[in-house]
Design a protein around this motif. Structure first.
Motif, mmCIF file in Angstrom:
data_model
loop_
_atom_site.group_PDB
_atom_site.id
_atom_site.type_symbol
_atom_site.label_atom_id
_atom_site.label_comp_id
_atom_site.label_asym_id
_atom_site.label_seq_id
_atom_site.Cartn_x
_atom_site.Cartn_y
_atom_site.Cartn_z
ATOM 1 N N LEU A 196 0.818 -1.211 0.000
ATOM 2 C CA LEU A 196 0.000 0.000 0.000
ATOM 3 C C LEU A 196 0.852 1.262 0.000
ATOM 4 C CD1 LEU A 196 -2.644 -1.042 2.677
ATOM 5 C CD2 LEU A 196 -3.048 -0.794 0.225
ATOM 6 N N TYR A 197 0.288 2.325 -0.536
ATOM 7 C CA TYR A 197 0.921 3.639 -0.493
ATOM 8 C C TYR A 197 -0.181 4.683 -0.630
ATOM 9 C CZ TYR A 197 0.117 4.056 -5.520
ATOM 10 O OH TYR A 197 -0.481 4.146 -6.751
ATOM 11 N N GLY A 198 0.157 5.940 -0.345
ATOM 12 C CA GLY A 198 -0.823 7.013 -0.501
ATOM 13 C C GLY A 198 -0.682 8.070 0.569
ATOM 14 N N PRO A 199 -1.649 8.997 0.669
ATOM 15 C CA PRO A 199 -1.636 10.031 1.704
ATOM 16 C C PRO A 199 -1.509 9.422 3.106
ATOM 17 C CG PRO A 199 -3.337 10.488 0.094
ATOM 18 C CD PRO A 199 -2.816 9.130 -0.235
ATOM 19 N N SER A 216 -9.825 -1.941 -8.742
ATOM 20 C CA SER A 216 -8.965 -0.792 -8.448
ATOM 21 C C SER A 216 -9.113 0.252 -9.549
ATOM 22 C CB SER A 216 -7.505 -1.241 -8.330
ATOM 23 O OG SER A 216 -7.080 -1.857 -9.532
ATOM 24 N N GLU A 217 -8.843 1.509 -9.208
ATOM 25 C CA GLU A 217 -8.995 2.606 -10.162
ATOM 26 C C GLU A 217 -7.689 3.341 -10.445
ATOM 27 O OE1 GLU A 217 -12.072 5.266 -8.979
ATOM 28 O OE2 GLU A 217 -13.636 3.723 -8.957
ATOM 29 N N TYR A 218 -6.785 3.393 -9.481
ATOM 30 C CA TYR A 218 -5.566 4.181 -9.636
ATOM 31 C C TYR A 218 -4.533 3.453 -10.482
ATOM 32 C CZ TYR A 218 -6.630 7.826 -6.173
ATOM 33 O OH TYR A 218 -7.176 8.890 -5.508
ATOM 34 N N THR A 219 -4.035 4.128 -11.522
ATOM 35 C CA THR A 219 -2.813 3.672 -12.165
ATOM 36 C C THR A 219 -1.646 4.032 -11.254
ATOM 37 O OG1 THR A 219 -2.443 5.774 -13.303
ATOM 38 C CG2 THR A 219 -3.793 4.107 -14.455
ATOM 39 N N LEU A 220 -0.493 3.415 -11.480
ATOM 40 C CA LEU A 220 0.658 3.715 -10.642
ATOM 41 C C LEU A 220 1.045 5.189 -10.747
ATOM 42 C CD1 LEU A 220 2.870 2.766 -8.725
ATOM 43 C CD2 LEU A 220 4.258 2.191 -10.740
ATOM 44 N N LYS A 221 1.073 5.728 -11.963
ATOM 45 C CA LYS A 221 1.481 7.128 -12.123
ATOM 46 C C LYS A 221 0.507 8.072 -11.436
ATOM 47 C CE LYS A 221 3.052 10.586 -15.428
ATOM 48 N NZ LYS A 221 3.416 10.884 -16.827
ATOM 49 N N LYS A 222 -0.790 7.833 -11.609
ATOM 50 C CA LYS A 222 -1.789 8.682 -10.954
ATOM 51 C C LYS A 222 -1.638 8.607 -9.435
ATOM 52 C CE LYS A 222 -6.806 9.139 -10.292
ATOM 53 N NZ LYS A 222 -8.128 8.544 -10.599
ATOM 54 N N GLY A 223 -1.406 7.412 -8.921
ATOM 55 C CA GLY A 223 -1.249 7.248 -7.475
ATOM 56 C C GLY A 223 -0.001 7.915 -6.948
ATOM 57 N N VAL A 224 1.105 7.826 -7.708
ATOM 58 C CA VAL A 224 2.348 8.473 -7.287
ATOM 59 C C VAL A 224 2.186 9.995 -7.289
ATOM 60 C CG1 VAL A 224 4.748 8.914 -7.945
ATOM 61 C CG2 VAL A 224 3.871 6.582 -7.943
ATOM 62 N N ILE A 225 1.502 10.531 -8.303
ATOM 63 C CA ILE A 225 1.246 11.979 -8.344
ATOM 64 C C ILE A 225 0.462 12.411 -7.111
ATOM 65 C CG2 ILE A 225 -0.038 13.796 -9.554
ATOM 66 C CD1 ILE A 225 0.669 12.343 -12.181
ATOM 67 N N ASP A 226 -0.578 11.672 -6.781
ATOM 68 C CA ASP A 226 -1.407 11.995 -5.612
ATOM 69 C C ASP A 226 -0.587 11.937 -4.326
ATOM 70 O OD1 ASP A 226 -4.164 12.250 -4.282
ATOM 71 O OD2 ASP A 226 -3.450 10.374 -3.412
ATOM 72 N N THR A 227 0.231 10.903 -4.195
ATOM 73 C CA THR A 227 1.035 10.728 -2.982
ATOM 74 C C THR A 227 2.117 11.797 -2.873
ATOM 75 O OG1 THR A 227 0.645 8.349 -3.155
ATOM 76 C CG2 THR A 227 2.385 9.054 -1.660
ATOM 77 N N TYR A 228 2.738 12.121 -3.994
ATOM 78 C CA TYR A 228 3.779 13.155 -3.984
ATOM 79 C C TYR A 228 3.195 14.522 -3.635
ATOM 80 C CZ TYR A 228 7.649 16.141 -5.445
ATOM 81 O OH TYR A 228 8.660 17.068 -5.460
ATOM 82 N N PHE A 288 1.682 -2.545 -6.412
ATOM 83 C CA PHE A 288 1.401 -1.436 -5.501
ATOM 84 C C PHE A 288 -0.057 -1.009 -5.633
ATOM 85 C CE2 PHE A 288 5.906 -1.297 -6.483
ATOM 86 C CZ PHE A 288 6.459 -1.201 -5.219
ATOM 87 N N LEU A 289 -0.713 -0.828 -4.475
ATOM 88 C CA LEU A 289 -2.128 -0.456 -4.438
ATOM 89 C C LEU A 289 -2.290 0.869 -3.699
ATOM 90 C CD1 LEU A 289 -5.119 -1.560 -4.985
ATOM 91 C CD2 LEU A 289 -5.065 -2.266 -2.581
ATOM 92 N N HIS A 290 -2.928 1.838 -4.344
ATOM 93 C CA HIS A 290 -3.217 3.103 -3.662
ATOM 94 C C HIS A 290 -4.204 2.837 -2.530
ATOM 95 C CE1 HIS A 290 -4.631 7.200 -2.947
ATOM 96 N NE2 HIS A 290 -3.571 7.622 -3.601
ATOM 97 N N VAL A 291 -3.977 3.483 -1.399
ATOM 98 C CA VAL A 291 -4.781 3.202 -0.210
ATOM 99 C C VAL A 291 -6.259 3.537 -0.421
ATOM 100 C CG1 VAL A 291 -4.430 5.462 0.898
ATOM 101 C CG2 VAL A 291 -4.766 3.402 2.314
ATOM 102 N N ASP A 292 -6.565 4.489 -1.305
ATOM 103 C CA ASP A 292 -7.968 4.801 -1.571
ATOM 104 C C ASP A 292 -8.676 3.662 -2.301
ATOM 105 O OD1 ASP A 292 -7.687 7.204 -0.306
ATOM 106 O OD2 ASP A 292 -7.688 8.430 -2.119
ATOM 107 N N ASP A 293 -7.931 2.875 -3.076
ATOM 108 C CA ASP A 293 -8.520 1.688 -3.700
ATOM 109 C C ASP A 293 -8.842 0.630 -2.649
ATOM 110 O OD1 ASP A 293 -8.750 2.435 -6.369
ATOM 111 O OD2 ASP A 293 -6.722 1.800 -6.878
ATOM 112 N N LEU A 294 -7.957 0.473 -1.661
ATOM 113 C CA LEU A 294 -8.271 -0.441 -0.553
ATOM 114 C C LEU A 294 -9.500 0.052 0.200
ATOM 115 C CD1 LEU A 294 -7.784 -2.779 1.400
ATOM 116 C CD2 LEU A 294 -6.172 -1.304 2.631
ATOM 117 N N ALA A 295 -9.590 1.358 0.417
ATOM 118 C CA ALA A 295 -10.748 1.923 1.123
ATOM 119 C C ALA A 295 -12.042 1.610 0.380
ATOM 120 C CB ALA A 295 -10.579 3.425 1.295
ATOM 121 N N GLN A 296 -12.008 1.618 -0.943
ATOM 122 C CA GLN A 296 -13.194 1.263 -1.723
ATOM 123 C C GLN A 296 -13.527 -0.217 -1.568
ATOM 124 O OE1 GLN A 296 -15.356 3.317 -3.369
ATOM 125 N NE2 GLN A 296 -14.137 4.935 -2.403
ATOM 126 N N ALA A 297 -12.515 -1.058 -1.398
ATOM 127 C CA ALA A 297 -12.756 -2.477 -1.141
ATOM 128 C C ALA A 297 -13.411 -2.673 0.222
ATOM 129 C CB ALA A 297 -11.443 -3.254 -1.221
#
Length: 316
Positions: free
Chosen positions: A167-170, A288-300, A211-220
């Motif tokens: 997992l990764y994200g905010p 899941s909805e986040y691509t890796l690049k979209k998720g990295v942009i959000d996290t950065y 790698f899974l964005h944490v918001d995708d886990l939240a949707q699960a």
């Protein structure tokens, strides 16, 4: 379930718990509960029992755990085993004794054997030995999965376990001594950005990770709240993986670092590949909805906007 159902999120201030809170709130759930560790010590059985007797939640989401990287696991094996057992056992047992019907237990892909076939299926649980570097945490999480399965089997209650991939994200941990690979890379590239200094990374860059964005886990988790899932254990992942080299290049591009990447091949690579098979949950309707690049942009973006707060926490 109604939008007024009382939902207790254990670990609501962490990366996972806060994402679950946001997802539920955004979907109209109005009666969310959270307690800080100073307000409720989840390791204290009597305190947890008293909390359930007083509050009587309708749903419990267990996102609370003692977590850390390889170094922390190796230095504090007893705490990683015992404190995680205490936290989850107190919550599961109190939920069962209060006749709560829905409990969502969150774990990690480390519950699966080190040399299990790829991608990892739920059926591989307990078929071989674990990764030694985090077996203490893994054994505790396996016990939680089996406790939920036992309650489901014996009492017919909707106790389900969700096992996410990396997992990764905010609200991630960006401390270079204890963080995981993705947030550590974000910080390294960011700090080298102003001078475009070389960034040194461990290993060869060839191992593959998911790698899974944490918001995708939240949707699960939201999906599990709103549906009675037919089985006791579900993997949660994207279904795709990348090499560590591809991950580094994606992060470097997002951060805007133009310097060199230097790979220290004297450092260990770890397991060559670790991919989850999440087809069971996906077949039920989650994806899941986040691509890796979209998720990295959000996290950065989150990291840069919270950098000063983060530094203060590190210094305290």
């Amino acid at each position: 379930m109604t939008k007024d159902s009382k939902i207790y999120i254990a670990g609501h201030r962490g990366m996972v718990g806060s994402a679950v809170w946001r997802a539920l709130e955004a979907n109209g759930y109005k009666n969310l509960m959270g307690k800080t560790s100073s307000e409720l010590d989840l390791r204290n059985q009597q305190a947890v029992t008293d909390f359930f007797n007083l509050e009587s939640p309708d749903v419990v989401i267990d996102a609370a755990a003692r977590v850390g990287g390889i170094l922390a696991n190796s230095e504090f094996p007893y705490q990683f085993l015992m404190e995680n057992l205490q936290i989850q056992n107190n919550l599961i047992d109190a939920a069962h004794k209060s006749d709560l019907q829905k409990f969502i237990f969150l774990g990690s892909s480390c519950i699966y054997p080190k040399f299990a076939p790829q991608p990892l299926k739920e059926d591989y649980l307990l078929t071989d030995s674990l990764e030694p570097t985090n077996e203490w945490y893994a054994i505790a999480k396996i016990a939680g999965v089996k406790a939920c399965e036992a309650i489901r089997k014996q009492y017919g209650k909707d106790f389900v376990s969700l096992m996410p991939t990396n997992l990764y994200g905010p609200h991630d941990n960006f401390d270079l001594k204890s963080s995981h690979v993705l947030p550590a890379m974000i910080r390294k590239f960011h700090e080298a950005k102003t001078t475009n200094a070389p960034v040194e990374l461990w290993g060869s860059g060839t191992p593959m990770r998911e790698f899974l964005h944490v918001d995708d886990l939240a949707q699960a988790v939201l999906f599990a709240v709103e549906h009675k899932l037919p089985e006791y254990l579900y993997n949660v992942g994207t279904g795709t993986d990348v090499t560590i080299k591809e991950l580094a290049e994606t992060i470097q591009n997002v951060v805007g670092h133009d310097g060199k990447i230097e790979w220290d091949s004297s450092k260990p690579d770890g397991t060559p590949r670790k991919l989850m098979d999440s087809s069971k949950l996906r077949a039920l309707g989650w994806d899941s909805e986040y691509t890796l690049k979209k998720g990295v942009i959000d996290t950065y973006n989150w990291f840069t906007s919270h950098q000063e707060d983060y530094k203060k926490v590190n210094l305290s």
